[in-house]
Design a protein around this motif. Structure first.
Motif, short mmCIF file in Angstrom:
data_model
loop_
_atom_site.label_atom_id
_atom_site.label_comp_id
_atom_site.label_asym_id
_atom_site.label_seq_id
_atom_site.Cartn_x
_atom_site.Cartn_y
_atom_site.Cartn_z
N GLN A 38 20.32 23.85 13.87
CA GLN A 38 18.88 23.73 13.77
C GLN A 38 18.52 22.29 13.48
O GLN A 38 18.67 21.82 12.34
N PRO A 39 18.07 21.55 14.50
CA PRO A 39 17.65 20.16 14.28
C PRO A 39 16.37 20.13 13.45
O PRO A 39 15.64 21.13 13.41
N PRO A 40 16.07 19.02 12.83
CA PRO A 40 14.85 18.91 12.02
C PRO A 40 13.60 19.25 12.83
O PRO A 40 13.39 18.71 13.92
N GLY A 41 12.81 20.17 12.34
CA GLY A 41 11.56 20.53 12.99
C GLY A 41 11.70 21.38 14.23
O GLY A 41 10.71 21.59 14.95
N LYS A 42 12.91 21.87 14.50
CA LYS A 42 13.12 22.66 15.71
C LYS A 42 13.73 24.02 15.37
O LYS A 42 14.14 24.26 14.24
N GLN A 43 13.78 24.89 16.37
CA GLN A 43 14.35 26.21 16.16
C GLN A 43 15.87 26.17 16.25
O GLN A 43 16.46 25.26 16.83
N ARG A 44 16.48 27.18 15.66
CA ARG A 44 17.93 27.31 15.72
C ARG A 44 18.34 27.60 17.16
O ARG A 44 17.69 28.39 17.86
N GLU A 45 19.44 26.99 17.58
CA GLU A 45 19.93 27.16 18.95
C GLU A 45 21.43 27.37 18.95
O GLU A 45 22.15 26.90 18.07
N LEU A 46 21.90 28.07 19.99
CA LEU A 46 23.32 28.28 20.14
C LEU A 46 24.00 26.99 20.57
O LEU A 46 23.55 26.31 21.48
N VAL A 47 25.11 26.68 19.90
CA VAL A 47 25.92 25.53 20.28
C VAL A 47 27.13 25.99 21.09
O VAL A 47 27.38 25.49 22.19
N ALA A 48 27.86 26.95 20.55
CA ALA A 48 29.05 27.45 21.22
C ALA A 48 29.41 28.81 20.67
O ALA A 48 29.12 29.12 19.51
N SER A 49 30.06 29.62 21.50
CA SER A 49 30.53 30.93 21.05
C SER A 49 31.86 31.24 21.71
O SER A 49 32.21 30.67 22.76
N ILE A 50 32.59 32.16 21.07
CA ILE A 50 33.88 32.57 21.61
C ILE A 50 34.08 34.04 21.28
O ILE A 50 33.74 34.49 20.20
N THR A 51 34.62 34.79 22.24
CA THR A 51 34.82 36.21 22.04
C THR A 51 36.27 36.50 21.66
O THR A 51 37.13 35.61 21.68
N THR A 52 36.52 37.76 21.35
CA THR A 52 37.87 38.18 21.01
C THR A 52 38.84 37.86 22.14
O THR A 52 40.00 37.48 21.91
N GLY A 53 38.36 38.01 23.36
CA GLY A 53 39.22 37.74 24.51
C GLY A 53 39.40 36.28 24.83
O GLY A 53 40.17 35.93 25.73
N GLY A 54 38.68 35.41 24.11
CA GLY A 54 38.84 33.99 24.33
C GLY A 54 37.81 33.36 25.25
O GLY A 54 37.87 32.16 25.51
#
Length: 120
Positions: A38-54
Motif C-alpha cells: 500500500q503506497p502512501p495515499g493509495k489502495q492496497r495492491e497485489l505484488v506477487a502470489s504463489i500457490t501450493t503447486g508453485g
C-alpha cells in the motif's frame, strides 16, 4: 495464527531487500501465499502470489525485479526485491490462505506490514 513480516527498511534506488513472513500457530495446510503493498495515499495492491503447486503471479510493475518463494516446512514466504525504485515505496503486507485443521475451511490471514522506503 499470526503472520510476522520482517526485512523492510530504507534502501537506495537500484538496491535490494528481502522480505520474510513466517506463520505461527496451529496450521494444517497453506493454500496460497502472497505479498501486497500500500503506497502512501493509495489502495492496497497485489505484488506477487504463489500457490501450493508453485504457480506464481506478479504485478506488471515488478515483473523481472521481484521474486516470490516459500518454504513449506517453515510456513514462510519470501519476497526478493531487486532493482528497487522510489515507486516501490510502500507498506508491504504478507498474506496466506490456510486452514488450521483438516476439517477447517481455508481463511485469509494478514501480517501487520513492514515499511519499505526507496530513496536516495
Amino acid at each position: 495464527v499470526q503472520l510476522q513480516a520482517s526485512g523492510g527498511g530504507l534502501v537506495q534506488p537500484g538496491g535490494s531487500l528481502r522480505l520474510s513472513c513466517a506463520a505461527s500457530g496451529s496450521i494444517f495446510s497453506i493454500n496460497a501465499w502472497g505479498w501486497y503493498r500500500q503506497p502512501p495515499g493509495k489502495q492496497r495492491e497485489l505484488v506477487a502470489s504463489i500457490t501450493t503447486g508453485g504457480s506464481t503471479n506478479y504485478a506488471d510493475s515488478v515483473k523481472g525485479r521481484f521474486t516470490i518463494s516459500r518454504d513449506n516446512a517453515k510456513n514462510t514466504v519470501y519476497l526478493q526485491m531487486n532493482s528497487l525504485k522510489p515507486e516501490d515505496t510502500a507498506v508491504y503486507y504478507c498474506h496466506m490462505n490456510l486452514r488450521q485443521t483438516i476439517i477447517s475451511t481455508f481463511r485469509d490471514y494478514w501480517g501487520k506490514g513492514t515499511q519499505v522506503t526507496v530513496s536516495s
